[in-house]
Motif scaffolding. Structure first.
Motif, PDB file in Angstrom:
ATOM      1  N   CYS A 239      37.307  41.862  42.172  1.00 50.03           N
ATOM      2  CA  CYS A 239      39.235  40.980  43.318  1.00 50.03           C
ATOM      3  C   CYS A 239      40.099  42.415  43.608  1.00 50.03           C
ATOM      4  CB  CYS A 239      40.014  40.439  43.025  1.00 50.03           C
ATOM      5  SG  CYS A 239      41.328  39.912  43.868  1.00 50.03           S
TER       6      CYS A 239
ATOM      7  N   CYS B 201      44.675  33.254  42.245  1.00 52.62           N
ATOM      8  CA  CYS B 201      44.033  34.330  41.224  1.00 52.62           C
ATOM      9  C   CYS B 201      44.687  34.920  40.906  1.00 52.62           C
ATOM     10  CB  CYS B 201      42.692  34.764  42.414  1.00 52.62           C
ATOM     11  SG  CYS B 201      42.519  36.457  42.382  1.00 52.62           S
TER      12      CYS B 201
ATOM     13  N   CYS C 165      44.718  38.472  43.867  1.00 52.76           N
ATOM     14  CA  CYS C 165      45.281  37.730  45.533  1.00 52.76           C
ATOM     15  C   CYS C 165      45.835  36.752  46.092  1.00 52.76           C
ATOM     16  CB  CYS C 165      43.998  38.693  46.139  1.00 52.76           C
ATOM     17  SG  CYS C 165      42.460  36.598  45.597  1.00 52.76           S
TER      18      CYS C 165
ATOM     19  N   CYS D  31      39.049  35.596  41.704  1.00 49.48           N
ATOM     20  CA  CYS D  31      38.513  35.233  42.660  1.00 49.48           C
ATOM     21  C   CYS D  31      37.002  35.758  42.308  1.00 49.48           C
ATOM     22  CB  CYS D  31      38.883  35.052  43.874  1.00 49.48           C
ATOM     23  SG  CYS D  31      39.753  36.231  43.938  1.00 49.48           S
TER      24      CYS D  31
END
Ligand SMILES: [Zn+2]
Ligand SMILES: [Zn+2]
Length: 183
Positions: free
Chosen positions: A144, A72, A75, A140
Protein backbone atom coordinates in the motif's frame (compact mmCIF):
# COMPACT_ATOMS: atom_id res chain seq x y z
CA UNK A 1 -27.61 -10.39 27.13
CA UNK A 2 -27.00 -10.61 30.87
CA UNK A 3 -26.21 -14.06 32.21
CA UNK A 4 -26.89 -13.87 35.93
CA UNK A 5 -25.57 -16.01 38.73
CA UNK A 6 -29.17 -16.41 39.91
CA UNK A 7 -30.13 -17.96 36.54
CA UNK A 8 -27.08 -20.19 36.57
CA UNK A 9 -27.88 -21.45 40.05
CA UNK A 10 -31.01 -22.99 38.55
CA UNK A 11 -29.58 -24.28 35.26
CA UNK A 12 -26.76 -23.71 32.80
CA UNK A 13 -27.68 -21.01 30.29
CA UNK A 14 -27.52 -21.83 26.59
CA UNK A 15 -27.34 -18.95 24.15
CA UNK A 16 -27.75 -18.51 20.42
CA UNK A 17 -27.55 -14.80 19.73
CA UNK A 18 -27.34 -12.60 16.67
CA UNK A 19 -26.00 -9.14 17.41
CA UNK A 20 -26.72 -6.33 14.99
CA UNK A 21 -23.87 -3.91 14.13
CA UNK A 22 -24.93 -1.32 16.71
CA UNK A 23 -25.25 -3.77 19.63
CA UNK A 24 -21.59 -3.73 20.63
CA UNK A 25 -19.20 -0.76 20.85
CA UNK A 26 -15.75 -1.97 19.82
CA UNK A 27 -13.63 1.09 19.20
CA UNK A 28 -14.23 4.05 16.88
CA UNK A 29 -12.26 2.57 13.97
CA UNK A 30 -13.69 -0.96 14.10
CA UNK A 31 -16.96 -1.49 12.28
CA UNK A 32 -19.04 -4.65 12.43
CA UNK A 33 -20.52 -5.50 9.02
CA UNK A 34 -23.75 -7.49 9.20
CA UNK A 35 -24.76 -9.72 12.06
CA UNK A 36 -22.39 -11.24 14.62
CA UNK A 37 -23.52 -14.76 15.47
CA UNK A 38 -22.62 -16.54 18.67
CA UNK A 39 -23.71 -19.80 20.17
CA UNK A 40 -22.66 -21.51 23.37
CA UNK A 41 -23.37 -22.01 27.03
CA UNK A 42 -22.55 -20.67 30.47
CA UNK A 43 -22.14 -22.68 33.66
CA UNK A 44 -21.75 -21.75 37.28
CA UNK A 45 -18.55 -23.00 38.85
CA UNK A 46 -18.50 -22.72 42.62
CA UNK A 47 -15.01 -22.14 43.86
CA UNK A 48 -14.57 -23.10 47.51
CA UNK A 49 -12.09 -20.99 49.43
CA UNK A 50 -11.43 -21.88 53.02
CA UNK A 51 -14.36 -23.08 55.11
CA UNK A 52 -17.08 -20.61 54.32
CA UNK A 53 -16.34 -18.65 51.19
CA UNK A 54 -17.90 -19.89 47.98
CA UNK A 55 -17.02 -17.82 44.93
CA UNK A 56 -19.55 -17.99 42.08
CA UNK A 57 -17.40 -18.13 38.94
CA UNK A 58 -19.01 -18.16 35.51
CA UNK A 59 -17.57 -20.34 32.80
CA UNK A 60 -18.65 -19.31 29.32
CA UNK A 61 -17.77 -21.16 26.16
CA UNK A 62 -18.97 -20.88 22.63
CA UNK A 63 -18.27 -19.96 19.02
CA UNK A 64 -18.70 -16.72 17.17
CA UNK A 65 -18.51 -15.52 13.58
CA UNK A 66 -18.82 -12.09 12.06
CA UNK A 67 -17.33 -9.63 9.58
CA UNK A 68 -15.47 -6.48 10.49
CA UNK A 69 -13.95 -3.49 8.75
CA UNK A 70 -10.81 -1.78 9.98
CA UNK A 71 -9.03 1.14 8.27
CA UNK A 72 -5.76 0.42 6.47
CA UNK A 73 -2.90 1.78 8.60
CA UNK A 74 -1.48 3.68 5.60
CA UNK A 75 -4.33 4.78 3.34
CA UNK A 76 -7.26 4.50 5.81
CA UNK A 77 -9.44 2.69 3.25
CA UNK A 78 -11.65 0.10 5.02
CA UNK A 79 -10.27 -3.44 4.97
CA UNK A 80 -12.56 -6.37 5.61
CA UNK A 81 -11.71 -8.97 8.27
CA UNK A 82 -13.92 -12.01 8.54
CA UNK A 83 -13.54 -13.41 12.06
CA UNK A 84 -14.45 -16.79 13.39
CA UNK A 85 -13.39 -18.32 16.67
CA UNK A 86 -14.24 -20.10 19.84
CA UNK A 87 -13.75 -19.23 23.48
CA UNK A 88 -13.71 -20.97 26.85
CA UNK A 89 -13.35 -18.41 29.63
CA UNK A 90 -13.74 -18.13 33.35
CA UNK A 91 -15.10 -14.99 35.01
CA UNK A 92 -14.94 -14.27 38.71
CA UNK A 93 -16.88 -11.61 40.67
CA UNK A 94 -14.81 -8.42 40.48
CA UNK A 95 -14.44 -7.79 44.22
CA UNK A 96 -13.33 -11.25 45.21
CA UNK A 97 -9.66 -10.86 44.40
CA UNK A 98 -9.36 -7.27 45.63
CA UNK A 99 -6.77 -6.97 48.39
CA UNK A 100 -5.47 -10.42 47.60
CA UNK A 101 -2.60 -9.28 45.45
CA UNK A 102 -0.19 -11.44 47.40
CA UNK A 103 -2.14 -14.53 46.43
CA UNK A 104 0.02 -16.45 44.01
CA UNK A 105 -1.44 -16.43 40.54
CA UNK A 106 -0.79 -19.75 38.90
CA UNK A 107 -0.48 -19.98 35.15
CA UNK A 108 -3.89 -21.64 34.95
CA UNK A 109 -5.41 -18.44 36.36
CA UNK A 110 -4.07 -16.08 33.73
CA UNK A 111 -7.18 -16.52 31.56
CA UNK A 112 -9.53 -15.35 34.30
CA UNK A 113 -11.67 -12.31 33.71
CA UNK A 114 -13.99 -10.50 36.07
CA UNK A 115 -17.67 -9.70 36.07
CA UNK A 116 -19.35 -6.84 37.83
CA UNK A 117 -22.67 -7.01 39.68
CA UNK A 118 -25.21 -9.77 39.11
CA UNK A 119 -23.56 -11.49 36.22
CA UNK A 120 -21.79 -11.48 32.93
CA UNK A 121 -22.76 -9.43 29.87
CA UNK A 122 -22.32 -11.60 26.81
CA UNK A 123 -21.70 -8.56 24.60
CA UNK A 124 -18.62 -7.73 26.74
CA UNK A 125 -17.22 -11.22 26.19
CA UNK A 126 -17.62 -10.85 22.43
CA UNK A 127 -16.15 -7.36 22.32
CA UNK A 128 -13.04 -8.70 24.04
CA UNK A 129 -12.78 -11.69 21.69
CA UNK A 130 -13.09 -9.49 18.61
CA UNK A 131 -10.52 -6.95 19.85
CA UNK A 132 -8.08 -9.75 20.67
CA UNK A 133 -8.57 -11.43 17.30
CA UNK A 134 -8.10 -8.43 15.04
CA UNK A 135 -4.47 -7.81 14.03
CA UNK A 136 -2.76 -4.82 15.60
CA UNK A 137 -1.99 -3.27 12.25
CA UNK A 138 -3.99 -3.79 9.10
CA UNK A 139 -2.80 -3.00 5.58
CA UNK A 140 -5.11 -3.13 2.55
CA UNK A 141 -2.17 -4.75 0.69
CA UNK A 142 1.47 -5.32 1.55
CA UNK A 143 2.66 -2.60 -0.84
CA UNK A 144 0.00 0.00 0.00
CA UNK A 145 1.43 3.38 -1.03
CA UNK A 146 -0.59 5.26 1.59
CA UNK A 147 -1.65 8.88 1.47
CA UNK A 148 0.49 11.67 0.07
CA UNK A 149 1.81 13.63 3.07
CA UNK A 150 1.52 16.79 0.96
CA UNK A 151 -2.03 16.69 -0.40
CA UNK A 152 -3.62 13.69 1.29
CA UNK A 153 -4.47 11.91 -1.98
CA UNK A 154 -4.61 8.12 -1.90
CA UNK A 155 -1.51 7.18 -3.90
CA UNK A 156 -2.87 3.69 -4.66
CA UNK A 157 -5.57 5.34 -6.78
CA UNK A 158 -3.93 8.40 -8.26
CA UNK A 159 -0.59 10.11 -8.68
CA UNK A 160 -0.37 13.66 -7.48
CA UNK A 161 1.75 16.51 -8.73
CA UNK A 162 3.35 17.25 -5.37
CA UNK A 163 4.83 13.78 -5.21
CA UNK A 164 7.82 14.61 -7.42
CA UNK A 165 8.71 17.68 -5.35
CA UNK A 166 8.11 15.87 -2.05
CA UNK A 167 11.51 15.25 -0.54
CA UNK A 168 12.25 12.52 1.93
CA UNK A 169 13.17 14.27 5.25
CA UNK A 170 16.43 12.28 5.41
CA UNK A 171 17.53 13.78 2.08
CA UNK A 172 16.59 17.31 3.04
CA UNK A 173 18.70 16.96 6.20
CA UNK A 174 21.58 15.87 3.97
CA UNK A 175 21.14 18.78 1.57
CA UNK A 176 21.04 21.21 4.53
CA UNK A 177 24.34 19.77 5.62
CA UNK A 178 25.78 20.17 2.13
CA UNK A 179 24.74 23.81 1.90
CA UNK A 180 26.33 24.46 5.31
CA UNK A 181 29.59 22.89 4.15
CA UNK A 182 29.57 25.00 0.99
CA UNK A 183 28.95 28.29 2.80
ZN1 LIG B 1 -3.86 0.92 2.24
ZN1 LIG C 1 0.33 15.01 -3.12
Amino acid sequence: MLITVADLQLDPVEFDEHFSPDAIDYSPDIRQVGVLDTKGRADLIEEHRGHKQVVPDIRVRGDYAGRFEVPCARCVEPVEHPLEGSFDLLYRPIRVDAGAAERAISTSETEIGYYNGDGLVLEDVLREQVLLSLPEKTLCRADCKGLCPGCGRNLNIEQCSCESTQVDPRWSALSDLRSKIKS
